[in-house]
Design an enzyme around this catalytic site. Structure first.
Site, PDB file in Angstrom:
ATOM      1  N   ASP A  31       4.793  36.715  50.085  1.00  0.00           N
ATOM      2  CA  ASP A  31       4.334  38.080  50.349  1.00  0.00           C
ATOM      3  C   ASP A  31       2.810  38.174  50.349  1.00  0.00           C
ATOM      4  O   ASP A  31       2.120  37.194  50.055  1.00  0.00           O
ATOM      5  CB  ASP A  31       4.942  39.047  49.319  1.00  0.00           C
ATOM      6  CG  ASP A  31       4.859  38.492  47.908  1.00  0.00           C
ATOM      7  OD1 ASP A  31       3.752  38.098  47.513  1.00  0.00           O
ATOM      8  OD2 ASP A  31       5.908  38.418  47.217  1.00  0.00           O
ATOM      9  N   ASP A 100      -1.003  38.407  64.111  1.00  0.00           N
ATOM     10  CA  ASP A 100      -0.068  38.081  65.170  1.00  0.00           C
ATOM     11  C   ASP A 100       0.329  39.388  65.852  1.00  0.00           C
ATOM     12  O   ASP A 100       0.661  40.355  65.172  1.00  0.00           O
ATOM     13  CB  ASP A 100       1.173  37.433  64.527  1.00  0.00           C
ATOM     14  CG  ASP A 100       1.728  36.312  65.353  1.00  0.00           C
ATOM     15  OD1 ASP A 100       1.959  36.545  66.548  1.00  0.00           O
ATOM     16  OD2 ASP A 100       1.952  35.221  64.806  1.00  0.00           O
ATOM     17  N   ASP A 202       1.372  36.897  70.925  1.00  0.00           N
ATOM     18  CA  ASP A 202       2.663  36.232  71.039  1.00  0.00           C
ATOM     19  C   ASP A 202       3.238  36.365  72.444  1.00  0.00           C
ATOM     20  O   ASP A 202       3.285  37.474  72.990  1.00  0.00           O
ATOM     21  CB  ASP A 202       3.628  36.879  70.041  1.00  0.00           C
ATOM     22  CG  ASP A 202       4.956  36.172  69.977  1.00  0.00           C
ATOM     23  OD1 ASP A 202       4.997  35.072  69.421  1.00  0.00           O
ATOM     24  OD2 ASP A 202       5.948  36.714  70.507  1.00  0.00           O
ATOM     25  N   GLU A 261      -0.966  32.880  73.320  1.00  0.00           N
ATOM     26  CA  GLU A 261       0.056  31.847  73.185  1.00  0.00           C
ATOM     27  C   GLU A 261       0.529  31.561  74.603  1.00  0.00           C
ATOM     28  O   GLU A 261       1.281  32.342  75.183  1.00  0.00           O
ATOM     29  CB  GLU A 261       1.225  32.321  72.313  1.00  0.00           C
ATOM     30  CG  GLU A 261       2.194  31.181  72.049  1.00  0.00           C
ATOM     31  CD  GLU A 261       3.617  31.618  71.676  1.00  0.00           C
ATOM     32  OE1 GLU A 261       4.352  30.809  71.114  1.00  0.00           O
ATOM     33  OE2 GLU A 261       3.989  32.762  71.972  1.00  0.00           O
ATOM     34  N   HIS A 336       4.501  27.305  63.099  1.00  0.00           N
ATOM     35  CA  HIS A 336       5.825  27.747  62.645  1.00  0.00           C
ATOM     36  C   HIS A 336       6.919  27.518  63.685  1.00  0.00           C
ATOM     37  O   HIS A 336       8.091  27.734  63.393  1.00  0.00           O
ATOM     38  CB  HIS A 336       5.740  29.228  62.289  1.00  0.00           C
ATOM     39  CG  HIS A 336       5.468  30.067  63.503  1.00  0.00           C
ATOM     40  ND1 HIS A 336       4.270  29.992  64.191  1.00  0.00           N
ATOM     41  CD2 HIS A 336       6.242  30.942  64.182  1.00  0.00           C
ATOM     42  CE1 HIS A 336       4.324  30.800  65.233  1.00  0.00           C
ATOM     43  NE2 HIS A 336       5.513  31.394  65.251  1.00  0.00           N
ATOM     44  N   ASP A 337       6.541  27.173  64.918  1.00  0.00           N
ATOM     45  CA  ASP A 337       7.536  26.889  65.963  1.00  0.00           C
ATOM     46  C   ASP A 337       7.732  25.397  66.163  1.00  0.00           C
ATOM     47  O   ASP A 337       8.504  24.979  67.034  1.00  0.00           O
ATOM     48  CB  ASP A 337       7.083  27.486  67.306  1.00  0.00           C
ATOM     49  CG  ASP A 337       7.131  29.001  67.314  1.00  0.00           C
ATOM     50  OD1 ASP A 337       7.940  29.575  66.560  1.00  0.00           O
ATOM     51  OD2 ASP A 337       6.358  29.602  68.076  1.00  0.00           O
TER      52      ASP A 337
HETATM   53  O1  TEU Z   1       7.078  31.902  70.633  1.00  0.00           O
HETATM   54  C1  TEU Z   1       7.237  31.999  72.020  1.00  0.00           C
HETATM   55  C2  TEU Z   1       7.517  30.765  72.762  1.00  0.00           C
HETATM   56  O2  TEU Z   1       7.398  30.814  73.962  1.00  0.00           O
HETATM   57  C3  TEU Z   1       8.020  29.507  72.145  1.00  0.00           C
HETATM   58  O3  TEU Z   1       7.810  29.389  70.824  1.00  0.00           O
HETATM   59  C4  TEU Z   1       9.456  29.417  72.454  1.00  0.00           C
HETATM   60  O4  TEU Z   1      10.108  30.588  72.094  1.00  0.00           O
HETATM   61  C5  TEU Z   1      10.217  28.338  71.760  1.00  0.00           C
HETATM   62  O5  TEU Z   1       9.485  27.194  71.600  1.00  0.00           O
HETATM   63  C6  TEU Z   1      11.423  28.087  72.611  1.00  0.00           C
HETATM   64  O6  TEU Z   1      11.979  26.877  72.336  1.00  0.00           O
HETATM   65  C7  TEU Z   1       6.718  33.051  69.975  1.00  0.00           C
HETATM   66  C8  TEU Z   1       6.690  32.865  68.467  1.00  0.00           C
HETATM   67  O7  TEU Z   1       5.703  31.928  68.117  1.00  0.00           O
HETATM   68  C9  TEU Z   1       8.044  32.485  67.985  1.00  0.00           C
HETATM   69  O8  TEU Z   1       8.068  32.225  66.609  1.00  0.00           O
HETATM   70  C10 TEU Z   1       8.981  33.613  68.323  1.00  0.00           C
HETATM   71  O9  TEU Z   1      10.287  33.245  67.988  1.00  0.00           O
HETATM   72  C11 TEU Z   1       8.909  33.981  69.805  1.00  0.00           C
HETATM   73  O10 TEU Z   1       7.590  34.122  70.267  1.00  0.00           O
HETATM   74  C12 TEU Z   1       9.572  35.310  70.049  1.00  0.00           C
HETATM   75  O11 TEU Z   1       8.763  36.344  69.585  1.00  0.00           O
HETATM   76 CA    CA Z   2       8.147  38.245  47.242  1.00  0.00          CA
END
Ligand code: TEU
Ligand code: CA
Length: 543
Positions: A31, A100, A202, A261, A336-337
C-alpha cells in the site's frame, strides 16, 4: 547533434509495483503507506524518479488496470491523503513521481459504463464502442485477456456487443467522442495539478479504432501486422491526431514527461511519437526487446536456446539508431508484465545469478535512453516458477489457460512456458528480509512469496559490499556523474561476436567502451588494438 537537456533524459526510473512492495497494515497487500515507510531505501538507490503502477479505484480484475474511478484511490492501497503525502515526501527528497494512466479502457464498473450498458439512448452509450446485434456477429477482434480470445462482449440490455481489447471487464473507451477526450483531459489535469511529474501511458497506441470495423482475416493480420493483433491495434487512423490534441490541451501546459507504452510499434514509427517536432509524447518503450526469443505465432513461448545475442544487439542498436538524432528512448529488461530480468535474460542458477544480474544492470545503466529498473531487479530477484494454475493470480495466465484447455490444447506445455515468461513471476512480494514473508507483510500475502528470500533479500545485500544491490547503487552513481552515459552517442562494436556485446558511448571527446559477456564461459575479444578476456557474465567499462 546536441540533444536538448531534460531532467527525464537524465533520470533513472525505479518502477514500484504497489501491490507487492510493502504492506503497512497486515492485510497482505502492499500500500501507499508502505511505500512511504521505505522512502529511505528508495533514496539510497540514487534513483530520481519513481513510476508507480495504478492505485485508482478498481474491482481489480487486472490488478488495477481496470479503473472504476480515476479520481479515487483503491481503499486497499490507502486514501487520497496518503497519495498526497507520497507525492510530497518524494518531492522533499527530489524524487519525481510518474503515475500510470490508463486511457484506452475503463472498468465495466466505471460509472460511465454502468450508464452506457443500460440503453442505447443513454448519453454515455457513445463513450464506448458498440456493435448492434441486428447486424449479426461483429467482425473478429482479439481480446487479450478473454478465455475465448474474443474482443466483443454481448450486452443484453442494449442488444449489442461492446469492444474490449483486454478483458471483458475492461471496455474500450470511444475516443471518437470529443466528450470522452474532454473528460480524460480534465482527469489528467486533476493529477497534474496535484503535482505528478510524469505519466506512463498504458496501451496508449491502441486508443484509435477504425470504426468502419473492417474484417481482419488471419491472412491479412499475417501479411500486414506480423500476425500480431497488437500491431493492428496500434495502427488506428486517428492515433497521432489524438496524441497531438492531448499534448496541446494538457501536457504542454505542465512540466511533465509523457511515456508511451508502445506495444505494436516498430522502430521505423518511433519518431512519429517522440520526435521533438511532433509534440506528442516524450519517450516510449517498445516491445521488441522483451519479445526476443518468442516463437512467432505462439503465446509467450520461448525456444530452447532462449535467445541469440546477435538478435539482441540488432534490436537494441536499431532502436537506438531510430532515436539518435531526434526524440528519446528508454531501456528496460523487466516490469510487471514481464518475468524477472535475471531469469529471462541472465542465468538465475546459484553460480551465475549475481554475476548475470550485475551484467544486465550494467547494460541498463550504460545504454542510451532512460533506464527503467523494476523493483526487486536491483536485488536480482528471480522467477517464482509456479507449478499449478491455481497458484497464478494473473488474469492473462488464467484466461489463456482456460482458452487452451477449452480447445484441448497443450496446457502442460503452457504452464511450463509460463514458468519462464508469465507475468506473476515479477509480481511476488519484494524480498526485504530472510524472515517470515520476506518482511513484506505480517499477514497472509496476496500472492506467494518466493522461498529464496532466505538467500536473496535486501537486508543481506546491505551487508555485502559486492552485492547486486550495492553494485546497482554504484552504477546509478556512475551514470549520474558522467554525462557520457546519458547523452553520449552509442556505437556497436564487434557485431559478429557470438557472446560479447560491445559498444562505445562517446561525448565531448570522451569515449567509454562497454564490454558485456553474455555467456557462462570465458570469452576473449580485441577492442582498440587491445586484447581483453572476460570471465563468465563479466561486465567491463573502459574509460
Ligand atoms: O499492457 C498492455 C500491453 O499491450 C501488454 O502488456 C500486453 O497486454 C501483454 O503483454 C499481452 O500479452 C498494459 C499493462 O502494462 C498491463 O499490465 C495491463 O494488463 C494492460 O495494459 C491492460 O491495461
Ligand atoms: Ca496493506
Amino acid at each position: 547533434m546536441e540533444n536538448k537537456k531534460k531532467w527525464w533524459k537524465e533520470a533513472v526510473i525505479y518502477q514500484i509495483y504497489p501491490r507487492s512492495f510493502k504492506d503497512s497494515n497486515g492485510d497482505g497487500i502492499g500500500d501507499l503507506a508502505g511505500i512511504v515507510s521505505e522512502l529511505d531505501y528508495i533514496v539510497s538507490l540514487g534513483v530520481n524518479a519513481v513510476w508507480m503502477n495504478p492505485v485508482y479505484l478498481s474491482p481489480g480484475c487486472d490488478n488495477g488496470y481496470d479503473i472504476s474511478d480515476f479520481r479515487a484511490i483503491q481503499p486497499e492501497y490507502g486514501t487520497m491523503e496518503d497519495m498526497r503525502r507520497l507525492i510530497d515526501e518524494l518531492h522533499v527528497r527530489k524524487i519525481r513521481l510518474v503515475m500510470d494512466m490508463v486511457l484506452n479502457h475503463t472498468s465495466d464498473e466505471h460509472a460511465w459504463f454502468r450508464q452506457a450498458r443500460g440503453s442505447r439512448d443513454n448519453p454515455y452509450y457513445s463513450y464506448y464502442h458498440w456493435w448492434p446485434a441486428e447486424k449479426g456477429e461483429p467482425p473478429h477482434r482479439c481480446g487479450f485477456f478473454d478465455a475465448a480470445g474474443k474482443g466483443w462482449q454481448y450486452n443484453k440490455a442494449t442488444n449489442s456487443y461492446y469492444l474490449h481489447y483486454f478483458a471483458a471487464g475492461q471496455p474500450d473507451l470511444n475516443w471518437e467522442n470529443p466528450e470522452v477526450r474532454r473528460q480524460l483531459y480534465d482527469m489528467l489535469r486533476f493529477w497534474l495539478d496535484m503535482g505528478v511529474d510524469g505519466l506512463r501511458m498504458d496501451a496508449i497506441c491502441f486508443i484509435s479504432k477504425d470504426v468502419d470495423w473492417p474484417e481482419i482475416s488471419p491472412q491479412l493480420l499475417k501479411e500486414k501486422y506480423h500476425g500480431d493483433w497488437g500491431h493492428y491495434y496500434a495502427a488506428g487512423p486517428r492515433l497521432h491526431e489524438y496524441l497531438r490534441e492531448m499534448n496541446e490541451a494538457v501536457l504542454s501546459k505542465y512540466d511533465v514527461t509523457a511515456i508511451a507504452e508502445a506495444a505494436g510499434i516498430s522502430s521505423d514509427q518511433a519518431l512519429l511519437f517522440v520526435g521533438e517536432d511532433r509534440k506528442e509524447m516524450d519517450m516510449l518503450y517498445h516491445f521488441e526487446g522483451v519479445a526476443i526469443g518468442y516463437i512467432p505465432g505462439e503465446f509467450k513461448k520461448v525456444d530452447a536456446s532462449r535467445y541469440h545475442l546477435n538478435e539482441w544487439k540488432e534490436v537494441y542498436t536499431r532502436w537506438n539508431d531510430a532515436l539518435k538524432e531526434k526524440g528519446w528512448g528508454t531501456v528496460y529488461l523487466g516490469n510487471h508484465d514481464q518475468p524477472r530480468m535475471v531469469s529471462r535474460w541472465g542465468d538465475d542458477s546459484e553460480v551465475f545469478r549475481e554475476a548475470s544480474a550485475k551484467l544486465l544492470l550494467t547494460f541498463l545503466l550504460t545504454m542510451r535512453g532512460t533506464p527503467f529498473i523494476y523493483n526487486g531487479d536491483e536485488l536480482g530477484m528471480t522467477n517464482i516458477r509456479f507449478e499449478k494454475i491455481a497458484d497464478y493470480q494473473d488474469i492473462e495466465t488464467r484466461q489463456m489457460y482456460q482458452n487452451l484447455t477449452d480447445k484441448g490444447g497443450d496446457a502442460e506445455g503452457f504452464l511450463k512456458d509460463q514458468q519462464l515468461t508469465g507475468r506473476d513471476n515479477s509480481r511476488t512480494p519484494f524480498q526485504w528480509t530472510a524472515g517470515p514473508n520476506a518482511g513484506f507483510t505480517s499477514g497472509q500475502p496476496w500472492i506467494r512469496v518466493n522461498a529464496n528470500h532466505s538467500v536473496i533479500n535486501r537486508e543481506k545485500q546491505e551487508e555485502e559490499k559486492g552485492s547486486v544491490l550495492n553494485y546497482f547503487r554504484e552504477m546509478v552513481r556512475l551514470r549520474k556523474e558522467n554525462a557520457v552515459l546519458v547523452y553520449g552517442d552509442y556505437e556497436l562494436l564487434l557485431p559478429e561476436h557470438p557472446a560479447i556485446y560491445a559498444y562505445t558511448r562517446g561525448y565531448e571527446g570522451r569515449v567509454w567502451t562497454v564490454l558485456l559477456n553474455f555467456s557462462n564461459t570465458e570469452q576473449g575479444c580485441v577492442v582498440g588494438g587491445r586484447e581483453v578476456t572476460l570471465g563468465a557474465y563479466e561486465a567491463v567499462i573502459l574509460r
